[in-house]
Design a protein around this motif. Structure first.
Motif, short mmCIF file in Angstrom:
data_model
loop_
_atom_site.label_atom_id
_atom_site.label_comp_id
_atom_site.label_asym_id
_atom_site.label_seq_id
_atom_site.Cartn_x
_atom_site.Cartn_y
_atom_site.Cartn_z
N ARG A 75 5.85 -5.45 14.86
CA ARG A 75 5.36 -6.69 15.49
C ARG A 75 5.04 -7.75 14.45
O ARG A 75 5.27 -8.93 14.65
CB ARG A 75 4.12 -6.38 16.34
CG ARG A 75 3.66 -7.57 17.12
CD ARG A 75 2.61 -7.19 18.15
NE ARG A 75 2.04 -8.40 18.71
CZ ARG A 75 0.79 -8.54 19.05
NH1 ARG A 75 -0.04 -7.52 18.91
NH2 ARG A 75 0.34 -9.66 19.54
N ALA A 76 4.52 -7.34 13.30
CA ALA A 76 4.21 -8.28 12.22
C ALA A 76 5.48 -8.93 11.69
O ALA A 76 5.50 -10.11 11.37
CB ALA A 76 3.47 -7.58 11.10
N LEU A 77 6.56 -8.17 11.62
CA LEU A 77 7.83 -8.70 11.10
C LEU A 77 8.63 -9.48 12.14
O LEU A 77 9.59 -10.16 11.80
CB LEU A 77 8.69 -7.55 10.57
CG LEU A 77 8.24 -6.93 9.26
CD1 LEU A 77 9.03 -5.66 8.99
CD2 LEU A 77 8.40 -7.92 8.13
N PRO A 81 10.49 -15.48 9.18
CA PRO A 81 11.73 -16.24 9.03
C PRO A 81 12.81 -15.45 8.30
O PRO A 81 13.99 -15.56 8.61
CB PRO A 81 11.34 -17.48 8.25
CG PRO A 81 9.95 -17.28 7.79
CD PRO A 81 9.37 -16.11 8.51
N LYS A 82 12.40 -14.65 7.32
CA LYS A 82 13.35 -13.80 6.59
C LYS A 82 12.69 -12.44 6.39
O LYS A 82 11.52 -12.35 6.02
CB LYS A 82 13.70 -14.40 5.23
CG LYS A 82 14.51 -15.66 5.31
CD LYS A 82 14.88 -16.12 3.92
CE LYS A 82 15.69 -17.40 3.99
NZ LYS A 82 16.04 -17.89 2.66
N LYS A 83 13.45 -11.41 6.63
CA LYS A 83 12.94 -10.06 6.41
C LYS A 83 14.06 -9.17 5.90
O LYS A 83 15.24 -9.45 6.10
CB LYS A 83 12.32 -9.49 7.69
CG LYS A 83 13.26 -9.46 8.87
CD LYS A 83 12.51 -9.09 10.12
CE LYS A 83 13.42 -9.38 11.31
NZ LYS A 83 12.76 -9.31 12.55
N ASP A 84 13.68 -8.13 5.22
CA ASP A 84 14.64 -7.18 4.67
C ASP A 84 14.08 -5.79 4.96
O ASP A 84 13.09 -5.39 4.37
CB ASP A 84 14.79 -7.40 3.16
CG ASP A 84 15.78 -6.46 2.54
OD1 ASP A 84 16.53 -5.80 3.27
OD2 ASP A 84 15.80 -6.38 1.30
N TYR A 87 10.23 -5.34 4.98
CA TYR A 87 9.49 -6.25 4.11
C TYR A 87 9.75 -7.71 4.46
O TYR A 87 10.83 -8.06 4.95
CB TYR A 87 9.88 -6.02 2.65
CG TYR A 87 9.67 -4.60 2.21
CD1 TYR A 87 8.41 -4.15 1.85
CD2 TYR A 87 10.74 -3.71 2.16
CE1 TYR A 87 8.22 -2.84 1.46
CE2 TYR A 87 10.55 -2.40 1.77
CZ TYR A 87 9.29 -1.96 1.42
OH TYR A 87 9.09 -0.68 1.04
N PHE A 88 8.77 -8.56 4.17
CA PHE A 88 8.96 -10.00 4.27
C PHE A 88 9.77 -10.46 3.07
O PHE A 88 9.53 -10.01 1.95
CB PHE A 88 7.61 -10.74 4.25
CG PHE A 88 6.77 -10.52 5.47
CD1 PHE A 88 7.00 -11.25 6.62
CD2 PHE A 88 5.73 -9.60 5.47
CE1 PHE A 88 6.23 -11.06 7.75
CE2 PHE A 88 4.94 -9.41 6.58
CZ PHE A 88 5.20 -10.13 7.73
N ARG A 89 10.72 -11.37 3.27
CA ARG A 89 11.49 -11.97 2.16
C ARG A 89 10.87 -13.31 1.87
O ARG A 89 10.70 -14.14 2.75
CB ARG A 89 12.94 -12.15 2.55
CG ARG A 89 13.71 -10.89 2.88
CD ARG A 89 14.16 -10.15 1.68
NE ARG A 89 15.15 -10.96 0.97
CZ ARG A 89 15.62 -10.65 -0.22
NH1 ARG A 89 15.21 -9.58 -0.83
NH2 ARG A 89 16.48 -11.42 -0.82
N VAL A 90 10.49 -13.53 0.61
CA VAL A 90 9.89 -14.80 0.19
C VAL A 90 10.65 -15.32 -1.02
O VAL A 90 11.30 -14.55 -1.73
CB VAL A 90 8.39 -14.62 -0.16
CG1 VAL A 90 7.60 -14.21 1.07
CG2 VAL A 90 8.20 -13.62 -1.27
N PRO A 91 10.58 -16.62 -1.27
CA PRO A 91 11.27 -17.16 -2.45
C PRO A 91 10.68 -16.60 -3.75
O PRO A 91 9.48 -16.33 -3.82
CB PRO A 91 11.00 -18.67 -2.37
CG PRO A 91 10.55 -18.93 -0.98
CD PRO A 91 9.96 -17.66 -0.47
#
Length: 95
Positions: A75-77, A81-84, A87-91
């Motif tokens: 639910r958190a993911l 906007p981007k996930k892998d 995990y969350f994908r961040v710049p």
């Protein structure tokens, strides 16, 4: 108290600021106005005035901190906007 151009240049060096001559004159005028204002404040009689702790008389109402179930991982993911995978994908921010 007046700030001289020499003092302003020393302050600018310590603060790692750079500006040209016209900007230096504007900064000098502004700094002297601030110091004049502080001088005016120092002349005010504050005997009998309680120190101000908060800007408002309002009391903050806080809720009790109670344990609750954690947000499920999926639910958190869901709105990321981007996930892998999981995990969350961040710049990248560290070189």
């Amino acid at each position: 108290m007046k700030v001289s151009l020499d003092t302003l240049q020393k302050i600018a060096h310590l603060a790692r600021l750079e500006f040209d001559e016209s900007e230096a004159q504007t900064m000098l005028n502004d700094l002297n106005k601030i110091i004049e204002w502080v001088d005016q404040l120092e002349k005010i009689d504050t005997n009998g005035v309680e120190p101000l702790i908060h800007m408002s008389e309002e009391n903050n109402v806080l809720r009790e901190d109670e344990p609750a179930p954690a947000l499920p991982h999926a639910r958190a993911l869901r709105n990321a906007p981007k996930k892998d995978s999981n995990y969350f994908r961040v710049p990248k921010v560290i070189e």
